[in-house]
Design a protein around this motif. Structure first.
Motif, PDB file in Angstrom:
ATOM      1  N   ALA A   6       8.799  65.890  53.866  1.00 23.45           N
ATOM      2  CA  ALA A   6       9.576  66.241  55.060  1.00 23.45           C
ATOM      3  C   ALA A   6       9.724  67.753  55.204  1.00 23.45           C
ATOM      4  CB  ALA A   6      10.948  65.574  55.014  1.00 23.45           C
ATOM      5  N   ASP A   7      10.075  68.424  54.130  1.00 21.18           N
ATOM      6  CA  ASP A   7      10.255  69.882  54.196  1.00 21.18           C
ATOM      7  C   ASP A   7       8.935  70.591  54.450  1.00 21.18           C
ATOM      8  OD1 ASP A   7      13.022  69.891  53.750  1.00 21.18           O
ATOM      9  OD2 ASP A   7      12.745  69.856  51.579  1.00 21.18           O
ATOM     10  N   GLN A   8       7.889  70.137  53.778  1.00 22.58           N
ATOM     11  CA  GLN A   8       6.600  70.815  53.856  1.00 22.58           C
ATOM     12  C   GLN A   8       5.917  70.617  55.212  1.00 22.58           C
ATOM     13  OE1 GLN A   8       7.665  68.770  51.497  1.00 22.58           O
ATOM     14  NE2 GLN A   8       7.340  69.661  49.490  1.00 22.58           N
ATOM     15  N   ILE A   9       6.181  69.530  55.891  1.00 26.45           N
ATOM     16  CA  ILE A   9       5.516  69.274  57.167  1.00 26.45           C
ATOM     17  C   ILE A   9       6.464  69.483  58.342  1.00 26.45           C
ATOM     18  CG2 ILE A   9       4.291  67.564  58.570  1.00 26.45           C
ATOM     19  CD1 ILE A   9       3.307  66.342  55.888  1.00 26.45           C
ATOM     20  N   ILE A  10       7.456  68.628  58.469  1.00 28.37           N
ATOM     21  CA  ILE A  10       8.363  68.687  59.620  1.00 28.37           C
ATOM     22  C   ILE A  10       9.275  69.904  59.532  1.00 28.37           C
ATOM     23  CG2 ILE A  10      10.104  67.448  60.955  1.00 28.37           C
ATOM     24  CD1 ILE A  10       7.256  66.182  60.953  1.00 28.37           C
ATOM     25  N   GLY A  11       9.803  70.174  58.345  1.00 28.42           N
ATOM     26  CA  GLY A  11      10.658  71.345  58.166  1.00 28.42           C
ATOM     27  C   GLY A  11       9.920  72.637  58.485  1.00 28.42           C
ATOM     28  N   ASP A  12       8.660  72.719  58.062  1.00 31.19           N
ATOM     29  CA  ASP A  12       7.855  73.914  58.336  1.00 31.19           C
ATOM     30  C   ASP A  12       7.602  74.066  59.839  1.00 31.19           C
ATOM     31  OD1 ASP A  12       6.157  76.179  57.355  1.00 31.19           O
ATOM     32  OD2 ASP A  12       4.613  74.992  58.370  1.00 31.19           O
ATOM     33  N   VAL A  41      13.819  64.183  64.131  1.00 31.90           N
ATOM     34  CA  VAL A  41      12.910  63.590  63.147  1.00 31.90           C
ATOM     35  C   VAL A  41      13.241  64.117  61.761  1.00 31.90           C
ATOM     36  CG1 VAL A  41      10.498  63.559  62.354  1.00 31.90           C
ATOM     37  CG2 VAL A  41      11.024  63.161  64.765  1.00 31.90           C
ATOM     38  N   TYR A  42      13.446  65.419  61.654  1.00 32.67           N
ATOM     39  CA  TYR A  42      13.749  66.024  60.355  1.00 32.67           C
ATOM     40  C   TYR A  42      15.041  65.466  59.766  1.00 32.67           C
ATOM     41  CZ  TYR A  42      14.269  69.569  56.744  1.00 32.67           C
ATOM     42  OH  TYR A  42      14.421  70.201  55.537  1.00 32.67           O
ATOM     43  N   VAL A  43      16.064  65.342  60.580  1.00 34.19           N
ATOM     44  CA  VAL A  43      17.336  64.784  60.108  1.00 34.19           C
ATOM     45  C   VAL A  43      17.140  63.349  59.630  1.00 34.19           C
ATOM     46  CG1 VAL A  43      19.629  64.016  60.853  1.00 34.19           C
ATOM     47  CG2 VAL A  43      18.829  66.301  61.454  1.00 34.19           C
ATOM     48  N   ASN A  44      16.401  62.553  60.385  1.00 34.83           N
ATOM     49  CA  ASN A  44      16.159  61.170  59.986  1.00 34.83           C
ATOM     50  C   ASN A  44      15.374  61.091  58.678  1.00 34.83           C
ATOM     51  OD1 ASN A  44      17.009  58.884  61.931  1.00 34.83           O
ATOM     52  ND2 ASN A  44      16.455  60.598  63.250  1.00 34.83           N
ATOM     53  N   LEU A  45      14.435  61.988  58.488  1.00 35.45           N
ATOM     54  CA  LEU A  45      13.678  61.991  57.241  1.00 35.45           C
ATOM     55  C   LEU A  45      14.553  62.413  56.070  1.00 35.45           C
ATOM     56  CD1 LEU A  45      10.273  63.452  58.466  1.00 35.45           C
ATOM     57  CD2 LEU A  45      10.802  61.070  57.888  1.00 35.45           C
ATOM     58  N   GLN A  46      15.482  63.315  56.312  1.00 36.18           N
ATOM     59  CA  GLN A  46      16.418  63.709  55.250  1.00 36.18           C
ATOM     60  C   GLN A  46      17.305  62.538  54.856  1.00 36.18           C
ATOM     61  OE1 GLN A  46      16.266  66.655  53.552  1.00 36.18           O
ATOM     62  NE2 GLN A  46      14.442  66.889  54.807  1.00 36.18           N
ATOM     63  N   SER A 105       9.491  72.995  62.244  1.00 33.68           N
ATOM     64  CA  SER A 105      10.772  73.380  62.839  1.00 33.68           C
ATOM     65  C   SER A 105      11.064  74.859  62.604  1.00 33.68           C
ATOM     66  CB  SER A 105      11.880  72.513  62.257  1.00 33.68           C
ATOM     67  OG  SER A 105      13.104  72.815  62.842  1.00 33.68           O
ATOM     68  N   LEU A 106      10.805  75.323  61.391  1.00 33.61           N
ATOM     69  CA  LEU A 106      11.025  76.736  61.063  1.00 33.61           C
ATOM     70  C   LEU A 106      10.128  77.640  61.900  1.00 33.61           C
ATOM     71  CD1 LEU A 106      12.325  78.914  59.267  1.00 33.61           C
ATOM     72  CD2 LEU A 106      10.463  78.524  57.643  1.00 33.61           C
ATOM     73  N   SER A 117      12.865  75.701  71.362  1.00 33.77           N
ATOM     74  CA  SER A 117      13.796  74.601  71.154  1.00 33.77           C
ATOM     75  C   SER A 117      13.007  73.333  70.855  1.00 33.77           C
ATOM     76  CB  SER A 117      14.647  74.413  72.411  1.00 33.77           C
ATOM     77  OG  SER A 117      15.475  73.286  72.265  1.00 33.77           O
ATOM     78  N   THR A 118      13.343  72.659  69.755  1.00 35.90           N
ATOM     79  CA  THR A 118      12.617  71.456  69.351  1.00 35.90           C
ATOM     80  C   THR A 118      13.593  70.343  68.980  1.00 35.90           C
ATOM     81  OG1 THR A 118      12.483  72.297  67.093  1.00 35.90           O
ATOM     82  CG2 THR A 118      10.593  72.743  68.538  1.00 35.90           C
ATOM     83  N   PRO A 119      14.367  69.841  69.944  1.00 38.39           N
ATOM     84  CA  PRO A 119      15.376  68.836  69.609  1.00 38.39           C
ATOM     85  C   PRO A 119      14.795  67.543  69.025  1.00 38.39           C
ATOM     86  CG  PRO A 119      15.166  69.080  71.992  1.00 38.39           C
ATOM     87  CD  PRO A 119      14.364  70.178  71.359  1.00 38.39           C
ATOM     88  N   LEU A 120      13.653  67.087  69.496  1.00 39.08           N
ATOM     89  CA  LEU A 120      13.071  65.862  68.937  1.00 39.08           C
ATOM     90  C   LEU A 120      12.563  66.092  67.523  1.00 39.08           C
ATOM     91  CD1 LEU A 120      11.209  64.379  72.032  1.00 39.08           C
ATOM     92  CD2 LEU A 120      13.392  63.674  71.055  1.00 39.08           C
ATOM     93  N   LEU A 121      11.947  67.225  67.293  1.00 36.76           N
ATOM     94  CA  LEU A 121      11.484  67.564  65.952  1.00 36.76           C
ATOM     95  C   LEU A 121      12.672  67.670  64.996  1.00 36.76           C
ATOM     96  CD1 LEU A 121       8.920  68.227  64.341  1.00 36.76           C
ATOM     97  CD2 LEU A 121       9.279  70.619  64.930  1.00 36.76           C
TER      98      LEU A 121
END
Length: 79
Positions: free
Chosen positions: A44-50, A68-73, A52-53, A61-65
């Motif tokens: 999650a951090d390496q793909i979606i978190g990256d 997704v990140y919150v749900n993966l956490q 988002s960063l 602004s990436t509210p859907l991304l």
């Protein structure tokens, strides 16, 4: 028009990828999806978190991304 990271947008390529990824008949899945289905650890951090960063660095602004990140956490906390 140049994109946020300096890459030239290619609408025809984007449309083809979108079509392929949204075809319910395609057997393709992402490795993260396969890991989720099997209850494995995910990146999650390496793909979606990256992603988002990187978006935030360009003021995008990436509210859907972010959702997704919150749900993966949550998934990672509960596995």
């Amino acid at each position: 028009m140049i994109g946020a990271a300096g890459y030239q947008p290619r609408p025809a390529v984007t449309a083809k990828i979108f079509e392929l990824l949204n075809d319910p008949a395609t057997p393709m899945t992402s490795s993260m999806y396969r890991d989720l289905c099997q209850g494995f650890n995910i990146e999650a951090d390496q793909i979606i978190g990256d992603l988002s960063l990187r978006a935030s660095q360009y003021g995008l602004s990436t509210p859907l991304l972010n959702a997704v990140y919150v749900n993966l956490q949550v998934y990672l906390q509960n596995r």
